[in-house]
Design an enzyme around this catalytic site. Structure first.
Site, PDB file in Angstrom:
ATOM      1  CB  CYS A  35      -0.929  -0.038   1.206  1.00  0.00           C
ATOM      2  SG  CYS A  35      -1.803   1.512   1.517  1.00  0.00           S
ATOM      3  CB  CYS A  38       0.266   2.072   4.028  1.00  0.00           C
ATOM      4  SG  CYS A  38      -1.410   1.437   3.785  1.00  0.00           S
TER       5      CYS A  38
END
Length: 285
Positions: A35, A38
């Site tokens: 991700c 993230c």
């Protein structure tokens, strides 16, 4: 892992997230290696955790490793940040949000210094431990000087104790939009009434000597100091200003220093300070 952030899994979720949330809000950050947002959000939350120094805690959960936990909590996309307070999920932030969004939820749910201080101070006051209540509020303001609730609470108690000078400084330091709402407006009115009440200082001996010699600067300064000590601030300012007008260099500028002491005593928000700063400036320039 740091003092305020830690990696969490299903086995220790209760201890690190639920139990801790009864003491401070816990931000639960669901992330994964793949991700990309993230990778940006993680360091941002770590930075906030260090900045807030325990006002909130950060729990980091790898969603790939803890799929059952993520599914149970309804996490369907990454990054997702859950805010847990008192054992309940109170906010969900999906996707990478601006820093201000995380600050807002932290500030909304964190325990304020004022909450505990106000509770303890009110209890002490009603138990008759008035000095303890005042000490608690002063110490609380030393930690959070801008908190309006503690200022108002302390000012109200000082008014009851007839400590009008300190109460007035606190009340006048509040944002102006609060000055016209209760209880601030009523407290300011009581302070103003006390300040307008004639003070019981006998100036007759000073007045007689100044009538004989208006240029007796030592006597005029002594009169100003006596008026200041008695709380008769406007008359004290008048005498300091007159002494300065007559001889600004006397005793290394003692009249000007006296005015500055009066300004410091009253605080910059007091209306007399603005008036006499202007009058002093007009003599200087």
């Amino acid at each position: 892992m740091s003092q305020f952030s830690f990696d969490v899994g299903l086995a220790d979720f209760q201890r690190f997230v639920i139990d801790n949330s009864f003491h401070a809000p816990v931000l639960v950050d669901f992330w994964a290696d793949w991700c990309q947002p993230c990778r940006t959000l993680g360091p941002l939350l770590e930075k906030l955790a260090q900045e807030y120094q325990g006002a909130f805690l950060l729990a980091k959960i790898n969603a790939d490793r803890e799929q059952a936990l993520a599914a149970h909590l309804g996490v369907r996309s990454l990054p997702t940040v859950l805010v847990v307070r008192d054992g309940q999920i109170v906010e969900t932030l999906t996707g990478a949000q601006p820093e201000s969004a995380y600050r807002q939820v932290i500030d909304t749910y964190r325990a304020r210094i004022a909450d505990k201080v106000l509770e303890q101070a009110e209890a002490a006051w009603h138990e008759g431990r008035q000095d303890d209540a005042l000490t608690l509020l002063r110490e609380g303001l030393a930690q959070d000087p801008g908190d309006p609730d503690m200022k108002v609470s302390l000012a109200a108690k000082l008014v009851e104790r007839e400590s009008f000078l300190e109460a007035g400084k606190l009340l006048r330091s509040l944002p102006e939009n609060l000055h016209k709402v209760e209880p601030v407006a009523g407290l300011l009115a009581r302070v103003a009434a006390a300040e307008a009440t004639p003070k019981g200082v006998d100036t007759s001996a000073f007045d007689r000597r100044l009538a004989v010699n208006p240029d007796d600067h030592a006597v005029r300064l002594a009169l100003a100091a006596a008026l200041l000590e008695a709380g008769d601030y406007e008359r004290a300012a008048e005498q300091y200003l007159e002494a300065f007008r007559r001889d600004r260099a006397f005793e290394n500028g003692a009249a000007r220093q006296g005015l500055f002491k009066l300004f410091e005593t009253l605080g910059n928000e007091h209306p007399l300070v603005a008036v006499y700063r202007r009058r002093l400036a007009s003599l200087l320039y």
